[in-house]
Design a protein around this motif. Structure first.
Motif, short mmCIF file in Angstrom:
data_model
loop_
_atom_site.label_atom_id
_atom_site.label_comp_id
_atom_site.label_asym_id
_atom_site.label_seq_id
_atom_site.Cartn_x
_atom_site.Cartn_y
_atom_site.Cartn_z
N LYS A 45 1.06 -1.26 -0.32
CA LYS A 45 -0.08 -0.24 -0.35
C LYS A 45 0.48 1.02 -0.23
CE LYS A 45 -3.20 1.87 2.76
NZ LYS A 45 -4.61 1.82 3.71
N LEU A 46 0.85 2.21 -0.75
CA LEU A 46 1.44 3.50 -0.26
C LEU A 46 0.61 4.29 -0.19
CD1 LEU A 46 4.09 5.26 -2.13
CD2 LEU A 46 3.10 5.37 -4.11
N GLU A 47 0.78 5.34 0.11
CA GLU A 47 -0.03 6.18 0.20
C GLU A 47 0.82 7.87 0.81
OE1 GLU A 47 -3.47 6.74 4.45
OE2 GLU A 47 -1.80 5.38 4.73
N MET A 48 -0.04 8.71 0.28
CA MET A 48 0.90 10.28 0.41
C MET A 48 0.55 10.55 2.00
SD MET A 48 -0.01 12.01 -3.35
CE MET A 48 -1.18 13.30 -2.24
N TYR A 49 1.50 11.13 2.36
CA TYR A 49 1.37 11.63 3.50
C TYR A 49 1.87 13.24 3.83
CZ TYR A 49 1.72 12.00 8.86
OH TYR A 49 1.45 12.63 10.35
N PRO A 50 0.94 14.00 4.40
CA PRO A 50 0.03 14.00 5.15
C PRO A 50 -0.96 14.01 4.17
CG PRO A 50 1.20 16.02 4.95
CD PRO A 50 2.23 15.21 4.26
N PRO A 51 -2.23 13.17 4.27
CA PRO A 51 -3.15 12.84 3.22
C PRO A 51 -3.70 13.40 2.88
CG PRO A 51 -3.89 12.00 5.35
CD PRO A 51 -2.52 12.29 5.83
N GLU A 52 -3.51 14.91 1.93
CA GLU A 52 -4.27 16.35 1.45
C GLU A 52 -4.31 15.87 0.22
OE1 GLU A 52 -1.49 19.40 3.08
OE2 GLU A 52 -2.34 19.40 4.84
N VAL A 53 -5.29 16.10 -0.23
CA VAL A 53 -5.95 15.66 -1.71
C VAL A 53 -5.19 16.98 -2.11
CG1 VAL A 53 -8.24 16.44 -3.28
CG2 VAL A 53 -8.06 15.08 -1.41
N PRO A 54 -4.25 16.34 -3.95
CA PRO A 54 -3.59 17.22 -4.26
C PRO A 54 -4.27 18.69 -4.74
CG PRO A 54 -3.54 16.13 -5.19
CD PRO A 54 -4.24 15.21 -4.24
N ILE A 55 -4.04 19.50 -5.11
CA ILE A 55 -4.39 21.38 -5.94
C ILE A 55 -5.01 20.96 -6.70
CG2 ILE A 55 -4.84 23.56 -6.57
CD1 ILE A 55 -2.07 23.84 -3.96
N PRO A 56 -6.84 21.12 -7.37
CA PRO A 56 -7.05 20.82 -8.73
C PRO A 56 -6.54 21.34 -9.51
CG PRO A 56 -9.01 21.46 -7.51
CD PRO A 56 -7.25 21.47 -6.16
N LYS A 57 -6.50 20.78 -10.98
CA LYS A 57 -5.57 21.53 -12.10
C LYS A 57 -6.89 22.44 -12.29
CE LYS A 57 -3.16 18.38 -13.56
NZ LYS A 57 -2.76 16.99 -15.47
N ARG A 58 -6.16 23.94 -12.60
CA ARG A 58 -7.18 24.73 -13.20
C ARG A 58 -7.32 24.44 -15.02
NH1 ARG A 58 -4.79 30.29 -11.19
NH2 ARG A 58 -4.95 30.02 -8.98
N GLU A 59 -8.67 24.70 -15.38
CA GLU A 59 -8.87 25.43 -17.07
C GLU A 59 -8.02 25.90 -17.56
OE1 GLU A 59 -12.97 25.24 -18.22
OE2 GLU A 59 -13.81 24.01 -16.40
N ARG A 60 -7.42 25.39 -18.48
CA ARG A 60 -6.76 26.59 -19.40
C ARG A 60 -6.67 27.83 -20.31
NH1 ARG A 60 -1.77 23.95 -23.68
NH2 ARG A 60 -1.08 25.22 -23.20
N ARG A 61 -6.62 29.01 -19.69
CA ARG A 61 -7.14 29.58 -20.57
C ARG A 61 -6.88 29.65 -22.12
NH1 ARG A 61 -4.45 34.21 -16.54
NH2 ARG A 61 -2.53 32.96 -17.34
N SER A 62 -7.47 30.63 -22.69
CA SER A 62 -7.79 30.93 -23.51
C SER A 62 -7.26 31.94 -24.30
CB SER A 62 -9.54 31.72 -24.48
OG SER A 62 -9.82 33.01 -24.08
N THR A 63 -5.49 31.91 -24.92
CA THR A 63 -5.17 32.75 -25.46
C THR A 63 -5.47 33.81 -26.24
OG1 THR A 63 -4.33 31.55 -26.57
CG2 THR A 63 -3.19 31.16 -25.09
N GLN A 64 -5.10 35.30 -26.03
CA GLN A 64 -5.60 36.37 -26.98
C GLN A 64 -3.92 36.57 -27.71
OE1 GLN A 64 -7.18 39.34 -24.17
NE2 GLN A 64 -9.10 38.05 -23.63
#
Length: 70
Positions: A45-64
């Motif tokens: 069993k592999l477990e991340m410590y501390p068990p914090e949920v990773p930061i969700p990825k942001r949606e890619r912004r459209s380029t101007q």
């Protein structure tokens, strides 16, 4: 990259053969002994410590397009 852990029976190299994601911070990994006379299989069993949920990825912004005054 290959995960290896010593076999608990004969201390030979155990190679990861399968990985199953149980949650965002936890995995189960199946190993198989590399020594053919042993052939032991075992699960870890592999477990991340501390068990914090990773930061969700942001949606890619459209380029101007850049506007330049010439």
């Amino acid at each position: 990259m290959r995960f290896t852990i010593a076999c608990p029976h004969c201390s030979a190299r155990g190679i990861a053969r399968a990985m199953e994601k149980k949650s965002e911070t936890e995995w189960e990994i199946d190993f198989q002994c590399d020594d053919v006379t042993c052939g032991h299989t075992y699960r870890t069993k592999l477990e991340m410590y501390p068990p914090e949920v990773p930061i969700p990825k942001r949606e890619r912004r459209s380029t101007q397009a850049f506007e330049f005054d010439l």
